[in-house]
Design a protein around this motif. Structure first.
Motif, short mmCIF file in Angstrom:
data_model
loop_
_atom_site.label_atom_id
_atom_site.label_comp_id
_atom_site.label_asym_id
_atom_site.label_seq_id
_atom_site.Cartn_x
_atom_site.Cartn_y
_atom_site.Cartn_z
N VAL A 1 33.04 25.64 161.23
CA VAL A 1 34.00 25.34 162.29
C VAL A 1 33.43 24.17 163.09
O VAL A 1 32.29 24.22 163.55
CB VAL A 1 34.24 26.55 163.21
N GLY B 1 38.21 25.26 160.53
CA GLY B 1 38.94 24.86 161.72
C GLY B 1 38.17 23.85 162.54
O GLY B 1 37.01 23.51 162.25
N ILE C 1 41.67 27.38 164.36
CA ILE C 1 40.98 28.01 163.23
C ILE C 1 41.98 28.80 162.40
O ILE C 1 42.85 29.49 162.93
CB ILE C 1 39.84 28.93 163.73
N ASP C 2 41.83 28.74 161.11
CA ASP C 2 42.68 29.49 160.18
C ASP C 2 42.18 30.93 160.15
O ASP C 2 41.22 31.26 159.44
CB ASP C 2 42.60 28.85 158.78
#
Length: 437
Positions: free
Chosen positions: A151, A177, A218-219
């Motif tokens: 991330v 993300g 973020i996924d």
């Protein structure tokens, strides 16, 4: 169903792990996922934020202070009834002390021991493609510690995000993300780290903003897929610290806040009853209790108020005539004769021990500690060894005349000399106990 877990790590403190973790905890909870937080190492502040974000108790797991059987037991407890555990690393992912594998205190120890993958949070401010070199190093430094994804944090623009993402994905690591630079996401700090969750005036609103940010950045579905079922084994509480009494009077208010969540849970599960009281409200410990416990906190911020808490001071003195009283860190400061605040003003404390502490004369004391108990008491038998942590800026400016509570050594076993004090049934120390050695 076995809970899944992922470790949220970073190259260093200050990378944004806590904000990312808190936001993700709330974001997953809003989706109906039963998520719980864990903090590695001895940090006793972040579990409070985890608890507010999820509505469930936080937990510390410390591979240096806790024997593997205790780690297994505590992790199993935290996973019970949960879908997902987010484990926030202290400091840098591999940071610990130079001892045997999986007992260094680092989050990497837990990754190895429980086969938990890592979400690497990279603060990319001031760099772009160089972030890939950092990620590459983490991916290959220890084959037993798997990097699941990255991330990006504190990206300055879409172009910045693209440069970092393309470079990292080129080395084979997915980017889950990117959190854009936003100073409003930063949590306030003071001398021992973050201001505690209980003191943040709008903590829930702040966590909601963090969750909104993480949902956009973020996924979450990809992150949930990257988490893996925990590799659990049967543990035990043999190395846990037993309740110091059947009924425990526990000081609990803004001045007394630092008690590790696992200790309170262990004591209650062992059948002990905990009766909180507030010295700041000039309350007395329940006279029916077997022991009075003053945990750590920030007494230096409330020294004037504690100095005039006459009912608290008198009742504590009376309690100590027949039953044990113990103070850790801030509690130890309050048990002394006096406390000098940051402005150099001296305030009379309980005087149950003879030392004097000062917050005006600051010196940081930080690190793992091994404490060999000098005399049989609430912690165990004389000669028993406890593992724990010391973190304070206050100094002892008059050691007084009491006998030491323990002989302490650092995390590597180097002797540091006597610690704390004891007089009859009263004892105290700057040392925070975590588990038996």
């Amino acid at each position: 169903m076995t809970a899944k877990a992922i470790i949220i790590g970073a190259p260093r403190s200050g990378s944004g792990k806590t904000s990312v973790t808190i936001g993700l905890l709330r974001a997953f909870a809003r989706r109906g996922i039963k998520v719980r937080g864990i903090k590695t190492g001895p940090d006793y502040i972040d579990p409070g934020f985890h608890a507010v974000a999820t509505g469930t108790p936080g937990l510390n797991l410390d591979s240096w202070a806790m024997q593997p059987d205790l780690l297994h037991h505590l992790l199993t407890q935290q996973a019970d009834g949960a879908d997902l555990l987010l484990i926030e690393s202290a400091m840098g992912l591999f940071d610990g002390i130079a001892v045997s594998d999986n007992r260094t205190g680092s989050a990497a120890d837990l990754a190895r021991l429980f086969h938990i993958p890592v979400l690497l949070v990279l603060d990319v401010s001031g760099q772009s493609q160089t972030a890939a070199a950092m990620a590459h190093g983490f991916a290959h430094y220890d084959p037993a510690v798997k990097m699941a994804a990255v991330v990006l944090n504190r990206a300055g623009s879409e172009r910045h995000r693209t440069l970092c993402t393309d470079a990292i994905e080129k080395i084979g690591l997915p980017v889950a993300g990117c959190v854009m630079r936003d100073p409003s996401l930063t949590l306030p700090e003071r001398h021992l780290g973050l201001v505690q969750a209980s003191e943040h005036p709008e903590i829930d609103a702040h966590i909601e903003r963090l969750a909104d940010t993480m949902e956009r950045a973020i996924d979450l579905d990809a992150l949930l897929a990257l988490a893996t079922p925990i590799d659990l084994a049967e543990g035990s509480l043999d190395a846990g610290i037993a309740p110091p009494g059947q009924r425990i009077a526990l000081a609990e208010d803004a001045a007394f806040t630092f008690l590790y969540p696992h200790l309170k849970r262990q004591w209650r599960e062992a059948g002990a009853e905990i009766l909180p009281f507030s010295p700041l409200a000039d309350e007395a410990p329940d006279a029916s209790c077997d022991i009075c416990w003053l945990p750590g906190g920030y007494p230096e911020l409330f020294a004037g108020q504690l100095a005039v808490a006459s009912r608290f001071k008198a009742s504590l003195a009376q309690f100590s005539q027949t039953k044990p009283v113990h103070g850790e860190c801030g509690g130890y400061m309050v048990l002394g004769e006096a406390l000098e605040d940051a402005n150099g003003v001296t305030h009379a404390m309980t005087g149950l021990l003879s030392h004097v502490t000062s917050f005006a004369k600051r010196k940081m004391n930080l690190g793992y500690r091994q404490a060999k108990i000098a005399e049989t008491g609430p912690f165990g038998q004389a000669g028993d060894v406890l593992r724990g942590h010391e973190f304070h800026y206050a100094s002892v400016i008059d050691v007084g005349t009491d006998q030491p509570f323990a002989e302490i050594a650092d995390g590597l076993g180097k002797p540091l000399g006597p610690s704390g004090g004891r007089r009859r049934l009263v004892s105290g120390t700057f040392f925070h106990a975590i588990a038996k050695a």
